[in-house]
Design a protein around this motif. Sequence first.
Motif, mmCIF file in Angstrom:
data_model
loop_
_atom_site.group_PDB
_atom_site.id
_atom_site.type_symbol
_atom_site.label_atom_id
_atom_site.label_comp_id
_atom_site.label_asym_id
_atom_site.label_seq_id
_atom_site.Cartn_x
_atom_site.Cartn_y
_atom_site.Cartn_z
ATOM 1 N N GLU A 43 0.819 -1.210 0.000
ATOM 2 C CA GLU A 43 0.000 0.000 0.000
ATOM 3 C C GLU A 43 0.856 1.265 0.000
ATOM 4 N N ARG A 44 2.025 1.183 0.641
ATOM 5 C CA ARG A 44 2.874 2.365 0.818
ATOM 6 C C ARG A 44 3.819 2.614 -0.355
ATOM 7 N N GLU A 45 4.394 1.551 -0.877
ATOM 8 C CA GLU A 45 5.447 1.676 -1.881
ATOM 9 C C GLU A 45 4.862 1.652 -3.293
ATOM 10 N N SER A 46 5.241 2.601 -4.088
ATOM 11 C CA SER A 46 4.823 2.601 -5.494
ATOM 12 C C SER A 46 5.946 2.034 -6.359
ATOM 13 N N GLY A 47 5.572 1.418 -7.440
ATOM 14 C CA GLY A 47 6.567 0.958 -8.406
ATOM 15 C C GLY A 47 7.323 -0.292 -8.022
ATOM 16 N N ILE A 48 6.747 -1.160 -7.192
ATOM 17 C CA ILE A 48 7.409 -2.437 -6.903
ATOM 18 C C ILE A 48 7.376 -3.298 -8.165
ATOM 19 N N ASP A 49 8.555 -3.753 -8.583
ATOM 20 C CA ASP A 49 8.666 -4.563 -9.799
ATOM 21 C C ASP A 49 8.633 -6.061 -9.512
ATOM 22 N N LEU A 50 9.133 -6.429 -8.330
ATOM 23 C CA LEU A 50 9.277 -7.854 -8.002
ATOM 24 C C LEU A 50 9.090 -8.027 -6.506
ATOM 25 N N ALA A 51 8.267 -8.983 -6.101
ATOM 26 C CA ALA A 51 8.075 -9.312 -4.692
ATOM 27 C C ALA A 51 8.477 -10.757 -4.457
ATOM 28 N N LEU A 52 9.333 -10.982 -3.463
ATOM 29 C CA LEU A 52 9.775 -12.317 -3.076
ATOM 30 C C LEU A 52 9.124 -12.631 -1.737
ATOM 31 N N LEU A 53 8.265 -13.627 -1.696
ATOM 32 C CA LEU A 53 7.365 -13.834 -0.563
ATOM 33 C C LEU A 53 7.519 -15.225 0.051
ATOM 34 N N ASP A 54 7.801 -15.246 1.368
ATOM 35 C CA ASP A 54 7.801 -16.506 2.107
ATOM 36 C C ASP A 54 6.367 -16.841 2.520
ATOM 37 N N LEU A 55 6.093 -18.101 2.791
ATOM 38 C CA LEU A 55 4.728 -18.517 3.121
ATOM 39 C C LEU A 55 4.511 -18.782 4.608
ATOM 40 N N THR A 56 5.559 -18.700 5.421
ATOM 41 C CA THR A 56 5.433 -19.127 6.819
ATOM 42 C C THR A 56 5.580 -17.976 7.806
ATOM 43 N N MET A 57 5.288 -16.756 7.387
ATOM 44 C CA MET A 57 5.377 -15.612 8.288
ATOM 45 C C MET A 57 4.113 -15.499 9.136
ATOM 46 N N SER A 58 4.192 -14.662 10.158
ATOM 47 C CA SER A 58 3.028 -14.439 11.013
ATOM 48 C C SER A 58 2.104 -13.409 10.370
ATOM 49 N N GLY A 59 0.856 -13.382 10.863
ATOM 50 C CA GLY A 59 -0.051 -12.320 10.428
ATOM 51 C C GLY A 59 -1.200 -12.773 9.560
ATOM 52 N N GLY A 60 -1.455 -14.075 9.521
ATOM 53 C CA GLY A 60 -2.616 -14.516 8.751
ATOM 54 C C GLY A 60 -2.285 -15.593 7.757
ATOM 55 N N PRO A 61 -3.292 -16.188 7.143
ATOM 56 C CA PRO A 61 -3.045 -17.230 6.132
ATOM 57 C C PRO A 61 -2.385 -16.634 4.888
ATOM 58 N N TRP A 62 -1.372 -17.345 4.374
ATOM 59 C CA TRP A 62 -0.625 -16.807 3.242
ATOM 60 C C TRP A 62 -1.464 -16.645 1.982
ATOM 61 N N PRO A 63 -2.446 -17.498 1.700
ATOM 62 C CA PRO A 63 -3.228 -17.279 0.468
ATOM 63 C C PRO A 63 -3.929 -15.923 0.452
ATOM 64 N N GLU A 64 -4.434 -15.501 1.610
ATOM 65 C CA GLU A 64 -5.115 -14.207 1.669
ATOM 66 C C GLU A 64 -4.131 -13.066 1.438
ATOM 67 N N CYS A 65 -2.939 -13.183 2.008
ATOM 68 C CA CYS A 65 -1.910 -12.161 1.798
ATOM 69 C C CYS A 65 -1.510 -12.090 0.330
ATOM 70 N N LEU A 66 -1.299 -13.242 -0.289
ATOM 71 C CA LEU A 66 -0.913 -13.277 -1.699
ATOM 72 C C LEU A 66 -2.002 -12.673 -2.571
ATOM 73 N N ARG A 67 -3.244 -12.992 -2.268
ATOM 74 C CA ARG A 67 -4.368 -12.440 -3.032
ATOM 75 C C ARG A 67 -4.403 -10.908 -2.914
ATOM 76 N N LYS A 68 -4.218 -10.385 -1.702
ATOM 77 C CA LYS A 68 -4.234 -8.939 -1.490
ATOM 78 C C LYS A 68 -3.047 -8.269 -2.171
#
Length: 204
Positions: A43-68
Amino acid sequence: MKILIADDHQLFREGLRHILTLYVEASQIVEASSFAEVIEAGERESGIDLALLDLTMSGGPWPECLRKLRHLLPSPAHIVIVSDVADRSAVNLAIDLGASGFITKASSSQVFLAALNLVVAGGIYLPAEFADPGNQLVTATVEVPNITHLTSRQREILSQLKTGKSNREIATDLGLAEGTVKLHVTSILKALSVRSRTQAALLA
């Protein structure tokens, strides 16, 4: 190139940062250590070209985070899963939700970089053990285009592209007309079978 690294282990984030800054000299790195921070960064950063995402972090189910995150990032941006969670159902779900690749943490740095090359060139990377031969998804066996067939001038300009310089800046540095540099860049993109300067810089 702006890259989001999302992992709850600081040492792993630092390792990825080191690899990526060597790989793309002009990269700007944004870090997140939880799914909540991932969404905040999206939401904060504009112009992100590539996101590298782990699936085992805290803060909720990863599918919902990936979808958002997929919704927040512009369509040209790529999301690649880098995780030690590597069962077929997780891989398939990640791709279905908009990820462009899935790299296991057991991979070597060479496989990691080859996978990113494939993704930024428009492909989808899957580990060989999860690739379905029938769907023509390409894995690490893909070869990165060879730059040795470029002319010496084109290789010189490609090296400048890797530092994030504009055509005007390259023209000034090399003592060329800006139009000449533009023609060379067009030829380089065609020769490397890529669609953007960012993809060419990654291949460099």
